[in-house]
Enzyme design. Sequence first.
Site, PDB file in Angstrom:
ATOM      1  N   ASP A 105       0.829  -1.130  -0.073  1.00 53.93           N
ATOM      2  CA  ASP A 105      -0.034  -0.511  -0.219  1.00 53.93           C
ATOM      3  C   ASP A 105       1.087   1.480  -0.164  1.00 53.93           C
ATOM      4  O   ASP A 105       0.183   2.225  -0.501  1.00 53.93           O
ATOM      5  CB  ASP A 105      -1.218   0.267   1.156  1.00 53.93           C
ATOM      6  CG  ASP A 105      -0.137  -0.445   2.653  1.00 53.93           C
ATOM      7  OD1 ASP A 105       1.076   0.288   2.471  1.00 53.93           O
ATOM      8  OD2 ASP A 105      -1.180  -0.657   3.208  1.00 53.93           O
ATOM      9  N   HIS A 120       6.326  -8.099  -1.308  1.00 50.96           N
ATOM     10  CA  HIS A 120       5.225  -7.993  -2.127  1.00 50.96           C
ATOM     11  C   HIS A 120       5.481  -6.751  -3.500  1.00 50.96           C
ATOM     12  O   HIS A 120       4.199  -6.531  -3.140  1.00 50.96           O
ATOM     13  CB  HIS A 120       3.780  -8.663  -1.500  1.00 50.96           C
ATOM     14  CG  HIS A 120       4.224 -10.131  -0.570  1.00 50.96           C
ATOM     15  ND1 HIS A 120       3.467 -10.361   0.731  1.00 50.96           N
ATOM     16  CD2 HIS A 120       5.427 -10.915  -1.109  1.00 50.96           C
ATOM     17  CE1 HIS A 120       3.777 -11.364   0.738  1.00 50.96           C
ATOM     18  NE2 HIS A 120       4.362 -12.477  -0.256  1.00 50.96           N
TER      19      HIS A 120
HETATM   20  C1  BJW Z   1      -3.676  -6.646  13.612  1.00 50.41           C
HETATM   21  C2  BJW Z   1      -4.547  -5.515  13.428  1.00 50.41           C
HETATM   22  C3  BJW Z   1      -4.724  -4.278  14.440  1.00 50.41           C
HETATM   23  C4  BJW Z   1      -5.179  -6.260  12.057  1.00 50.41           C
HETATM   24  N1  BJW Z   1      -3.097  -4.383  15.242  1.00 50.41           N
HETATM   25  N2  BJW Z   1      -2.882  -6.150  13.678  1.00 50.41           N
HETATM   26  C5  BJW Z   1       6.063 -22.689   1.217  1.00 50.41           C
HETATM   27  C6  BJW Z   1       7.081 -22.020   0.985  1.00 50.41           C
HETATM   28  C7  BJW Z   1       7.247 -21.615  -0.240  1.00 50.41           C
HETATM   29  C8  BJW Z   1       5.984 -21.147  -1.082  1.00 50.41           C
HETATM   30  C9  BJW Z   1       4.745 -21.868  -0.942  1.00 50.41           C
HETATM   31  C10 BJW Z   1       4.510 -23.218   0.654  1.00 50.41           C
HETATM   32  N3  BJW Z   1       3.415 -23.498   0.920  1.00 50.41           N
HETATM   33  C11 BJW Z   1       2.470 -22.744  -0.250  1.00 50.41           C
HETATM   34  C12 BJW Z   1       3.240 -21.724  -1.150  1.00 50.41           C
HETATM   35  C13 BJW Z   1       2.795 -20.628  -1.418  1.00 50.41           C
HETATM   36  C14 BJW Z   1       2.264 -19.078  -1.924  1.00 50.41           C
HETATM   37  C15 BJW Z   1       2.257 -19.160  -0.236  1.00 50.41           C
HETATM   38  O1  BJW Z   1       2.670 -19.004   0.399  1.00 50.41           O
HETATM   39  N4  BJW Z   1       0.687 -20.081  -0.461  1.00 50.41           N
HETATM   40  C16 BJW Z   1       0.260 -20.033   1.668  1.00 50.41           C
HETATM   41  C17 BJW Z   1      -1.598 -19.794   0.775  1.00 50.41           C
HETATM   42  C18 BJW Z   1      -0.216 -21.278   2.156  1.00 50.41           C
HETATM   43  N5  BJW Z   1       2.884 -18.314  -1.865  1.00 50.41           N
HETATM   44  C19 BJW Z   1       4.322 -17.903  -2.740  1.00 50.41           C
HETATM   45  O2  BJW Z   1       3.354 -17.885  -4.584  1.00 50.41           O
HETATM   46  C20 BJW Z   1       5.254 -16.858  -3.158  1.00 50.41           C
HETATM   47  N6  BJW Z   1       5.999 -17.026  -3.814  1.00 50.41           N
HETATM   48  C21 BJW Z   1       6.651 -18.454  -3.963  1.00 50.41           C
HETATM   49  O3  BJW Z   1       6.449 -18.860  -3.306  1.00 50.41           O
HETATM   50  O4  BJW Z   1       7.225 -18.483  -5.386  1.00 50.41           O
HETATM   51  C22 BJW Z   1       8.389 -19.602  -5.732  1.00 50.41           C
HETATM   52  C23 BJW Z   1       8.765 -19.499  -6.969  1.00 50.41           C
HETATM   53  C24 BJW Z   1       9.968 -19.643  -6.981  1.00 50.41           C
HETATM   54  C25 BJW Z   1      10.451 -19.417  -7.739  1.00 50.41           C
HETATM   55  C26 BJW Z   1       9.912 -18.982  -9.268  1.00 50.41           C
HETATM   56  C27 BJW Z   1       8.326 -19.204  -8.977  1.00 50.41           C
HETATM   57  C28 BJW Z   1       7.900 -19.293  -7.402  1.00 50.41           C
HETATM   58  C29 BJW Z   1       3.774 -15.320  -3.193  1.00 50.41           C
HETATM   59  C30 BJW Z   1       2.959 -14.797  -2.779  1.00 50.41           C
HETATM   60  C31 BJW Z   1       2.801 -14.126  -2.876  1.00 50.41           C
HETATM   61  C32 BJW Z   1       1.660 -13.091  -1.700  1.00 50.41           C
HETATM   62  N7  BJW Z   1       0.934 -11.820  -2.675  1.00 50.41           N
HETATM   63  C33 BJW Z   1      -0.109 -11.498  -1.881  1.00 50.41           C
HETATM   64  C34 BJW Z   1      -0.610 -10.022  -3.082  1.00 50.41           C
HETATM   65  C35 BJW Z   1       0.057  -9.244  -2.869  1.00 50.41           C
HETATM   66  C36 BJW Z   1      -0.629  -7.900  -4.285  1.00 50.41           C
HETATM   67  C37 BJW Z   1      -1.850  -7.211  -3.356  1.00 50.41           C
HETATM   68  O5  BJW Z   1      -1.822  -6.853  -2.036  1.00 50.41           O
HETATM   69  O6  BJW Z   1      -2.605  -7.723  -4.686  1.00 50.41           O
HETATM   70  O7  BJW Z   1       0.490 -10.638  -0.557  1.00 50.41           O
HETATM   71  S1  BJW Z   1      -1.198 -12.426  -1.118  1.00 50.41           S
HETATM   72  C38 BJW Z   1      -2.034 -11.440  -0.112  1.00 50.41           C
HETATM   73  O8  BJW Z   1      -0.954 -11.993   1.371  1.00 50.41           O
HETATM   74  C39 BJW Z   1      -0.998 -10.525   0.433  1.00 50.41           C
HETATM   75  C40 BJW Z   1      -0.075 -10.257   2.105  1.00 50.41           C
HETATM   76  O9  BJW Z   1       1.227  -9.029   1.746  1.00 50.41           O
HETATM   77  C41 BJW Z   1       0.151 -11.313   1.931  1.00 50.41           C
HETATM   78  C42 BJW Z   1       0.010 -11.477   3.810  1.00 50.41           C
HETATM   79  O10 BJW Z   1      -0.942 -11.235   4.013  1.00 50.41           O
HETATM   80  P1  BJW Z   1      -0.380 -11.201   5.848  1.00 50.41           P
HETATM   81  O11 BJW Z   1      -0.172  -9.004   5.484  1.00 50.41           O
HETATM   82  O12 BJW Z   1      -0.357 -11.591   6.887  1.00 50.41           O
HETATM   83  O13 BJW Z   1      -2.479 -10.314   5.735  1.00 50.41           O
HETATM   84  P2  BJW Z   1      -3.511 -11.181   6.470  1.00 50.41           P
HETATM   85  O14 BJW Z   1      -4.665 -11.071   6.285  1.00 50.41           O
HETATM   86  O15 BJW Z   1      -3.061 -12.735   6.469  1.00 50.41           O
HETATM   87  O16 BJW Z   1      -3.285 -10.712   7.780  1.00 50.41           O
HETATM   88  C43 BJW Z   1      -3.644 -10.047   8.649  1.00 50.41           C
HETATM   89  C44 BJW Z   1      -3.113 -10.102  10.331  1.00 50.41           C
HETATM   90  O17 BJW Z   1      -3.314  -8.442  10.829  1.00 50.41           O
HETATM   91  C45 BJW Z   1      -4.287 -10.903  10.851  1.00 50.41           C
HETATM   92  O18 BJW Z   1      -2.972 -11.629  11.851  1.00 50.41           O
HETATM   93  C46 BJW Z   1      -4.652  -9.934  12.124  1.00 50.41           C
HETATM   94  O19 BJW Z   1      -4.981 -10.663  13.225  1.00 50.41           O
HETATM   95  C47 BJW Z   1      -3.899  -8.455  12.040  1.00 50.41           C
HETATM   96  N8  BJW Z   1      -4.538  -7.322  12.300  1.00 50.41           N
HETATM   97  N9  BJW Z   1      -5.775  -5.770  12.665  1.00 50.41           N
HETATM   98  C48 BJW Z   1      -1.938  -5.543  14.379  1.00 50.41           C
HETATM   99  N10 BJW Z   1      -4.749  -2.674  14.340  1.00 50.41           N
END
Ligand code: BJW
Length: 255
Positions: A105, A120
């Site tokens: 953001d 990201h």
């Molecule tokens: C508060 C609050 C307040 C609320 N105060 N707290 C194992 C190893 C490696 C990879 C994988 C694996 N298993 C699976 C994978 C694949 C995948 C993955 O991780 N999937 C999982 C879902 C299982 N990963 C990928 O695909 C990644 N790439 C990859 O692995 O590439 C391998 C590769 C190598 C070589 C060649 C090709 C490929 C890429 C991941 C990209 C993630 N992208 C996103 C979208 C970005 C663009 C967009 O915004 O549109 O990134 S997804 C989304 O999730 C976004 C975020 O950055 C990311 C994390 O989310 P975040 O920030 O944690 O948000 P929330 O909503 O989950 O949590 C919010 C938290 O805040 C909560 O806990 C609340 O309680 C808290 N909270 N109010 C304090 N006031």
Amino acid sequence: MSLTLSKKLHSLLTSSTRVVVFTGAGISAESGVPTFRAAQGLWKEFPVEKLATPQAFAEDPVRVWQWYCWRRELISKTHPNAGHRAIVRFEGFFDDFHLITQNVDGLHGFAGSRRMLKLHGDIWDVICSSCERSRLELTPVLSPLPPRCQCGGILRPGVVWFGEALPSRVFAAAVEAASKAQLFFSIGTSAEVYPAAQLPQIAKLHGAYVVEINVERSALAHIAHEVLLGKAGEILPELTGCLRDTPQGLALAGA
Ligand code: BJW
Ligand code: ZN
């Protein structure tokens, strides 16, 4: 809210030089930016496979761009909050400080954080799918959709989608910072998305004291040395409020 610091955290805050702050969507929640996985989060309303994958973009770039324009417009109306501002103050406290963010953001930068490792990408960047040239595009809603590069290629949002690799130099720098950290804060992330979620684990493995700040315990809480439950925008200013600069280095205010 009044925060009572543990002796360990108190001591590390005053003695550490190598400190990492790792943030997720929760840090921007108090600014009004929706998180991803909450009950009212982005993924509940919009299926991830239709919007945040290269396959979704190849299938329907206009649909994906409409969603990103909607988010860009929403974010453009928000402002950094007290949590973002407290992290800016951290940068001045510690000799070797790193901010690693999963957020796209831009609010850390707008708050004044100067050096960031953006795992990201950035929602304000656009990249050409053909020639790979990238540029900053601050107009929230682009028209016509999909936007095109001067080379004729389709522009895409400059973010990392599922299945795409993280920028390799940025991730390597994040791993290095996590490996060297004495104190590692994981703030407002569910720690469910990899490889970013490995960073707190790497930090712990290399001896860092890991502190989670979240409104609820996340997937990483079980490995954290401490979990501070509450809003980042309330807890972080309390942490920085405890600290003041002295000619000898850091001290706790009032000490
Ligand atoms: C508060 C609050 C307040 C609320 N105060 N707290 C194992 C190893 C490696 C990879 C994988 C694996 N298993 C699976 C994978 C694949 C995948 C993955 O991780 N999937 C999982 C879902 C299982 N990963 C990928 O695909 C990644 N790439 C990859 O692995 O590439 C391998 C590769 C190598 C070589 C060649 C090709 C490929 C890429 C991941 C990209 C993630 N992208 C996103 C979208 C970005 C663009 C967009 O915004 O549109 O990134 S997804 C989304 O999730 C976004 C975020 O950055 C990311 C994390 O989310 P975040 O920030 O944690 O948000 P929330 O909503 O989950 O949590 C919010 C938290 O805040 C909560 O806990 C609340 O309680 C808290 N909270 N109010 C304090 N006031
Ligand atoms: Zn191009």
